[in-house]
Scaffold this active site. Structure first.
Site, short mmCIF file in Angstrom:
data_model
loop_
_atom_site.label_atom_id
_atom_site.label_comp_id
_atom_site.label_asym_id
_atom_site.label_seq_id
_atom_site.Cartn_x
_atom_site.Cartn_y
_atom_site.Cartn_z
N CYS A 217 0.82 -1.23 0.00
CA CYS A 217 0.00 0.00 0.00
C CYS A 217 0.85 1.27 0.00
O CYS A 217 0.35 2.34 -0.35
CB CYS A 217 -0.93 0.01 1.20
SG CYS A 217 -2.02 -1.42 1.20
N HIS B 198 -3.56 6.86 2.57
CA HIS B 198 -3.93 5.57 1.98
C HIS B 198 -5.30 5.17 2.54
O HIS B 198 -5.54 5.29 3.74
CB HIS B 198 -2.86 4.53 2.34
CG HIS B 198 -3.30 3.13 2.04
ND1 HIS B 198 -3.86 2.78 0.83
CD2 HIS B 198 -3.29 2.00 2.80
CE1 HIS B 198 -4.17 1.49 0.86
NE2 HIS B 198 -3.83 1.00 2.03
N ASN C 262 -10.05 -0.70 -0.02
CA ASN C 262 -8.60 -0.58 -0.01
C ASN C 262 -8.04 -1.05 -1.36
O ASN C 262 -8.06 -2.24 -1.65
CB ASN C 262 -8.04 -1.44 1.15
CG ASN C 262 -6.53 -1.42 1.22
OD1 ASN C 262 -5.85 -0.93 0.33
ND2 ASN C 262 -6.00 -1.98 2.30
N1 ACO Z 1 -17.76 -9.50 9.45
C1 ACO Z 1 -18.14 -9.74 10.72
N2 ACO Z 1 -17.25 -10.04 11.70
C2 ACO Z 1 -15.95 -10.07 11.37
C3 ACO Z 1 -15.49 -9.82 10.06
C4 ACO Z 1 -16.46 -9.52 9.07
N3 ACO Z 1 -16.12 -9.24 7.81
N4 ACO Z 1 -14.15 -9.91 10.03
C5 ACO Z 1 -13.75 -10.22 11.30
N5 ACO Z 1 -14.85 -10.33 12.11
C6 ACO Z 1 -14.88 -10.64 13.53
C7 ACO Z 1 -13.65 -11.36 13.99
O1 ACO Z 1 -13.77 -12.75 13.77
C8 ACO Z 1 -13.63 -11.01 15.47
O2 ACO Z 1 -14.53 -11.86 16.13
P1 ACO Z 1 -14.19 -12.44 17.59
O3 ACO Z 1 -14.05 -11.25 18.47
O4 ACO Z 1 -15.38 -13.29 17.88
O5 ACO Z 1 -12.90 -13.19 17.43
C9 ACO Z 1 -14.17 -9.60 15.52
O6 ACO Z 1 -14.89 -9.41 14.27
C10 ACO Z 1 -13.11 -8.51 15.65
O7 ACO Z 1 -12.05 -8.78 14.71
P2 ACO Z 1 -10.79 -7.86 14.62
O8 ACO Z 1 -9.85 -8.43 13.59
O9 ACO Z 1 -10.24 -7.60 15.99
O10 ACO Z 1 -11.46 -6.52 14.05
P3 ACO Z 1 -10.83 -5.11 13.87
O11 ACO Z 1 -11.63 -4.14 14.62
O12 ACO Z 1 -9.34 -5.12 14.08
O13 ACO Z 1 -11.09 -4.82 12.32
C11 ACO Z 1 -9.84 -4.82 10.23
C12 ACO Z 1 -10.53 -5.67 11.32
C13 ACO Z 1 -10.90 -3.99 9.56
C14 ACO Z 1 -9.17 -5.75 9.24
C15 ACO Z 1 -8.79 -3.90 10.89
O14 ACO Z 1 -8.00 -4.62 11.78
C16 ACO Z 1 -7.87 -3.20 9.90
O15 ACO Z 1 -8.29 -2.36 9.12
N6 ACO Z 1 -6.55 -3.49 9.96
C17 ACO Z 1 -5.52 -2.75 9.21
C18 ACO Z 1 -5.53 -3.06 7.76
C19 ACO Z 1 -4.41 -2.31 7.09
O16 ACO Z 1 -4.23 -1.12 7.26
N7 ACO Z 1 -3.59 -3.02 6.31
C20 ACO Z 1 -2.46 -2.38 5.70
C21 ACO Z 1 -2.77 -1.97 4.33
S1 ACO Z 1 -3.29 -3.29 3.27
C22 ACO Z 1 -1.99 -3.68 2.15
O17 ACO Z 1 -0.85 -3.33 2.32
C23 ACO Z 1 -2.36 -4.56 0.97
#
Ligand code: ACO
Length: 326
Positions: free
Chosen positions: A113, A253, A283
């Site tokens: 990214c 980003h 994204n």
């Molecule tokens: N729908 C419903 N529930 C979900 C989903 C979904 N799509 N995905 C995960 N959950 C659940 C999980 O299983 C978890 O359940 P549990 O508590 O029972 O275990 C709960 O939701 C919370 O999951 P988290 O992973 O802790 O959720 P978080 O609030 O961290 O959000 C996300 C996830 C959106 C992926 C976030 O962590 C994020 O944006 N991370 C950074 C991404 C990023 O910036 N990446 C770098 C750039 S990408 C690149 O370089 C290609």
């Protein structure tokens, strides 16, 4: 002193839209969860026959048109992507062929990214050294072809698109003021595609184990991203003796609205000064900043002499910023 000035921008996104409600029918998720946790409402999906260079071609044509130039005027083409047409050759060379020019050098940059800003830093160095005067810098991704549509933790995040800028050498007091690039390879496994490289060459086994899809430890990545982006933007402003109030527009980003809001809050930057379009595109990795930048230009959010700050965080892990005086 030579500076690299942006003289044209362009973007392209595929027509096909996949909404959060569509995703509700594919995996155990909800529009509410996706909207609250990411800010994304819908994303674009490339057609079966569309590859990264096809999207890049459309964005490049638009950028060249807005710069008033032809492909033969370009001396270097840089493509940032983690979803190129094929492992060999560089997508930049395939793009060069589509643009029907032999007058440039062409190569790819892979910094996930952060790829577009990494590429800008390279382009900036070439222009400042006087090596090239005109460079086409493109970010293009077809991430949805590397997305595991059975994995709800990643499939709700990604989208396809491309954005491009044309950079030209200028002696005026405008253009790229500074670029900063960082990486921490110790965390490479937070975000990676295990199969298809020399570590796990493609085989029946790698396909069966779904190793050709993007894997992400989202929550850990999130925490590192917020910390890294905060110190990055503070460092960028300090080094250039600027205050937050000097920034006319932050073009981050577009990975997650909560990461963007946290960075803006820690900087004391009001959200009106932050470019957001992830609700419509998700994204798009290396393409997200040039797509957002093009939209900001086209909607009149950027004026001459404005300071524009670009920042990104992604796989590698990598993070990067570019400060531009427009
Ligand atoms: N729908 C419903 N529930 C979900 C989903 C979904 N799509 N995905 C995960 N959950 C659940 C999980 O299983 C978890 O359940 P549990 O508590 O029972 O275990 C709960 O939701 C919370 O999951 P988290 O992973 O802790 O959720 P978080 O609030 O961290 O959000 C996300 C996830 C959106 C992926 C976030 O962590 C994020 O944006 N991370 C950074 C991404 C990023 O910036 N990446 C770098 C750039 S990408 C690149 O370089 C290609």
């Amino acid at each position: 002193m030579l500076r690299a000035r942006v003289i044209g921008t362009g973007a392209y996104v595929p027509e096909n839209i996949l909404t959060n409600h569509d995703l509700e029918k594919m995996v155990d998720t909800s529009d509410e969860w996706i909207t609250e946790r990411t800010g994304i409402k819908e994303r674009r999906i490339a057609g079966e026959k569309q590859a990264a260079s096809d999207l890049a071609y459309e964005a490049s044509k638009a950028a060249l048109k807005s710069a008033g130039l032809k492909a033969k005027d370009i001396e270097l083409i840089i493509v940032a992507s983690v979803s190129g047409d094929m492992p060999l050759p560089a997508t930049a060379c395939i793009l060069q062929d589509k643009l029907d020019t032999k007058k440039s050098a062409a190569f790819d940059v892979n910094a996930a990214c952060s790829g577009f800003i990494y590429g800008l830093s390279v382009a900036n160095a070439y222009i400042q050294s006087g090596t090239y005067r005109r460079i086409l810098m493109v970010g293009t991704e077809v991430l949805t072809k590397f997305t595991d549509w059975e994995d709800r933790t990643t499939c709700v995040l990604f989208g396809d698109g491309a954005g491009a800028v044309v950079l030209e050498a200028t002696e005026e007091d405008r253009g790229i003021v500074s670029t900063k690039i960082h990486s921490d390879g110790g965390m490479w496994d937070l975000l990676h595609t295990p199969g298809g490289g020399s570590r796990n060459p493609a085989s029946k086994e790698t396909v069966k184990k779904r190793l050709h899809f993007i894997k992400m430890k989202g929550n850990e990545t999130f925490k590192v991203a917020v910390r890294a982006l905060e110190s990055l933007v503070v460092e960028t402003l300090k080094e250039n003796r600027l205050k937050t109030s000097d920034i006319a527009l932050l073009v981050p980003h577009q990975a997650n609205l909560r990461i963007i809001q946290a960075t803006a809050k820690r900087l004391g930057l009001p959200m009106e000064k932050v470019m957001i379009n992830l609700d419509r595109y998700g994204n798009t990795s290396a393409a997200s900043i040039p797509i957002a930048l093009d939209e900001a230009v086209k909607t009149g959010k950027i004026r001459n002499d404005d300071y524009i700050l670009l920042e990104a965080f992604g796989g590698g892990l990598t993070w990067a910023s570019a400060l531009i005086k427009w």
